[in-house]
Design an enzyme around this catalytic site. Structure first.
Site, PDB file in Angstrom:
ATOM      1  N   SER A  89       0.699  -1.121   0.162  1.00 22.20           N
ATOM      2  CA  SER A  89       0.032  -0.004   0.044  1.00 22.20           C
ATOM      3  C   SER A  89       0.774   1.181   0.136  1.00 22.20           C
ATOM      4  O   SER A  89       1.499   1.356  -0.896  1.00 22.20           O
ATOM      5  CB  SER A  89      -0.970  -0.021   1.142  1.00 22.20           C
ATOM      6  OG  SER A  89      -1.769  -1.169   1.129  1.00 22.20           O
ATOM      7  N   ASP A 115      10.359   5.611 -10.009  1.00 20.51           N
ATOM      8  CA  ASP A 115       9.862   5.936 -11.342  1.00 20.51           C
ATOM      9  C   ASP A 115      10.958   7.277 -11.626  1.00 20.51           C
ATOM     10  O   ASP A 115      11.205   7.514 -12.718  1.00 20.51           O
ATOM     11  CB  ASP A 115       8.595   6.493 -11.178  1.00 20.51           C
ATOM     12  CG  ASP A 115       7.681   5.362 -11.523  1.00 20.51           C
ATOM     13  OD1 ASP A 115       8.070   4.324 -11.553  1.00 20.51           O
ATOM     14  OD2 ASP A 115       6.362   5.505 -11.674  1.00 20.51           O
ATOM     15  N   LYS A 160      -0.478  -4.114  -3.635  1.00 20.76           N
ATOM     16  CA  LYS A 160      -1.710  -3.685  -3.338  1.00 20.76           C
ATOM     17  C   LYS A 160      -1.773  -2.351  -3.899  1.00 20.76           C
ATOM     18  O   LYS A 160      -1.150  -1.267  -3.379  1.00 20.76           O
ATOM     19  CB  LYS A 160      -1.878  -3.728  -1.707  1.00 20.76           C
ATOM     20  CG  LYS A 160      -3.297  -2.957  -1.414  1.00 20.76           C
ATOM     21  CD  LYS A 160      -3.566  -3.167   0.180  1.00 20.76           C
ATOM     22  CE  LYS A 160      -5.076  -2.457   0.227  1.00 20.76           C
ATOM     23  NZ  LYS A 160      -5.248  -1.237   0.099  1.00 20.76           N
TER      24      LYS A 160
END
Length: 528
Positions: A297, A308, A322
């Site tokens: 999460s 990224d 998740k």
């Protein structure tokens, strides 16, 4: 399939499986639970309940029928949409609130008796004179001894509203003692360790994203920077997530400009972007983030955003996977639905959510399958099946659809304990021994000013091991033939567990990190 595994894995995986089912995100606003809207037109379900209420032959508990009906509906959705009865809702909210109302102790049930493991300094119990090693026999006349007493039962009795009084019957030094404790607000830190590993490298471990995590994180960062930190290891292993807004705030401290951190989108929820909004406290400087199969999460929001944007290295094993956003809806009876309303996506568009089309059981057992297939041990097995490829800002290839894949894989230690040692680790006997050894030798840690000096100079010698082998015999475990390497590994755990009684979790990690293969690999990466 390997027969043996690290002893902490079953416990931590259970936490993710059970608590992860009902602890979801709140949106970045962090607003309280929303009351669900009311429908003007009755549904077939409402009509059926009304008919049963007015025409059924016997009296029925309509509330129970309603709860069961809602539970059944939620079970047909994704694995993280859940219905929470009032008591479960209170527990879930309290778990992430950063504090709770209670008496200010940590306890463990040893040999069917509640033993005090820690007393919070200047807390209610400390002020009442309660000490480590005290045993709680009763609370307000309710018996708390015996095999039939669960941990939940103990918590329900000793916790209560701030300002209320609980009378405890204790057992200390072979005598009974009665004390009254006025309950108070007890902080529940989410940063369990923050210290300097050397003159440049700082270490912070965050256990979950509670309502106070960002503040705790910033306090830790400011303190470490004052001590000269220029490089950071940020440990999110086994962090099952929590509040989305806290993850966004923390990620913002590592990224510059107005970079996108995460965005959410669903069929009934328009795309919403969450971007950097302030200069961060650590936008420059080497950074390593640690994750594993139990990082979920909010942990994946942070790791995904940093990966990224090529901000630091991700070290460890593939995260849980998740990527669903839950929004709470408060129902009229005090219960609530935590309904999945959107997916979250990393800055370059990766959905981290792993598939759940084969049902909830297979979904939750997926981490065990990684263990069975060797994915937790070997880099060539650690992969996202059929994951879509993406390019980071620096041109590296990463994948979506099944968790965050680390930049540097570090598998579980393939060396395993013997059956005898596994038995005493799994049944709690090992922790019981450390606790009683500390009680019998309370001054043994006094000469050491901090965990690092303790780690370098403390030597339990043969005395501690001899006492442990005698303790193990109570469980009919013979340790006389244990190989030397197993004995040394277990002594390392003894040393770390003992440190916890003086310096809490921070002391434990400061000792264990000197032998932790993931942490050692992170240090290598920082020193390149």
């Amino acid at each position: 399939m390997k027969r043996k595994f690290e002893v902490w894995l079953p416990l931590l995986l259970s936490i993710v499986m059970i608590l992860g089912m009902y602890i979801g995100y709140r949106f970045a606003t962090g607003q309280p639970n929303k009351k669900i809207f009311k429908l003007d037109k009755a549904t077939a379900l409402q009509e059926a309940l009304d008919i049963i209420r007015t025409r059924y032959v016997d009296s029925v508990k309509i509330d129970t029928l309603e709860a069961n009906a809602i539970q059944e509906m939620m079970s047909e959705l994704d694995p993280h949409s859940v219905y929470l009865p009032p008591a479960a809702l209170k527990m879930a909210d309290e778990d992430l609130s950063g504090s709770f109302d209670g008496i200010g102790v940590e306890f463990s049930q040893i040999r069917d008796t509640v033993n005090i493991l820690h007393v919070f300094k200047e807390g209610p119990s400390d002020q009442a004179g309660i000490e480590i090693g005290d045993q709680i026999l009763q609370a307000d006349g309710v018996r708390l001894t015996g095999k039939d007493i669960s941990t939940d039962k103990v918590i329900s009795v000793i916790r209560g509203k701030k300002g209320s009084v609980v009378e405890l019957e204790l057992f200390r030094n072979e005598k009974k003692k009665t004390v009254q404790v006025t309950r108070g607000s007890i902080p529940k830190p989410s940063v369990s360790a923050a210290y300097m590993m050397n003159k440049q490298i700082g270490f912070i471990r965050l256990d979950e994203f509670t309502s106070t995590s960002y503040r705790e994180f910033m306090e830790a960062m400011e303190n470490l920077k004052k001590l000269g930190m220029t490089q950071l290891i940020f440990d999110l292993r086994s962090n099952r997530g929590g509040y989305m807004d806290q993850a966004i705030e923390i990620a913002d401290e590592f990224l510059n400009g107005d970079k996108l951190i995460v965005y959410t989108q669903g069929v009934n929820s328009p795309k919403t972007e969450y971007r950097c909004k302030r200069p961060g406290i650590f936008e420059e400087g080497k950074l390593v983030v640690l994750i594993d199969e139990l990082s979920a999460s909010a942990s994946e929001i942070v790791a995904g955003a940093l990966q990224d944007w090529d901000r630091g290295s991700i070290v460890g094993r593939r995260s849980f996977g998740k990527g669903l956003v839950q929004e709470p809806f408060l129902l009229s009876d005090g219960s609530a639905m935590r309904l999945t309303v959107a997916r979250y996506y990393t800055p370059i568009g990766r959905s981290i959510q792993k598939p759940y089309t084969d049902g909830k059981k297979i979904y939750m057992d997926e981490v065990w399958q990684r263990y069975a297939t060797g994915q937790l041990y070997y880099a060539d097995s650690n992969k996202i099946s059929n994951g879509k490829a993406y390019k980071t800002s620096g041109g590296r290839t990463v994948y979506g659809g099944g968790g965050i894949m680390p930049d540097i894989f570090v598998g579980l230690d393939t060396s395993s304990y013997s059956r005898e040692i596994n038995k005493i680790l799994l049944n709690g006997s090992f922790n019981d021994f450390i606790f009683h050894y500390f009680l019998d030798n309370k001054k043994i840690l006094d000469p050491y000013p901090n965990p690092q000096v303790y780690n370098s100079k403390f030597d339990p010698a043969d005395d501690m091991w001899l006492k442990f082998t005698q303790w193990a015999q109570k469980d009919t475990v013979n340790l006389s033939g244990v190989p030397l390497f197993e004995k040394e590994r277990l002594e390392d755990r003894m040393e770390a567990q003992l440190a916890r009684y003086k310096w809490r979790d921070s002391g434990f990690y400061q000792v264990m990190n000197t032998k932790d293969t993931v942490v050692l690999r992170a240090i290598q990466e920082l020193q390149k």
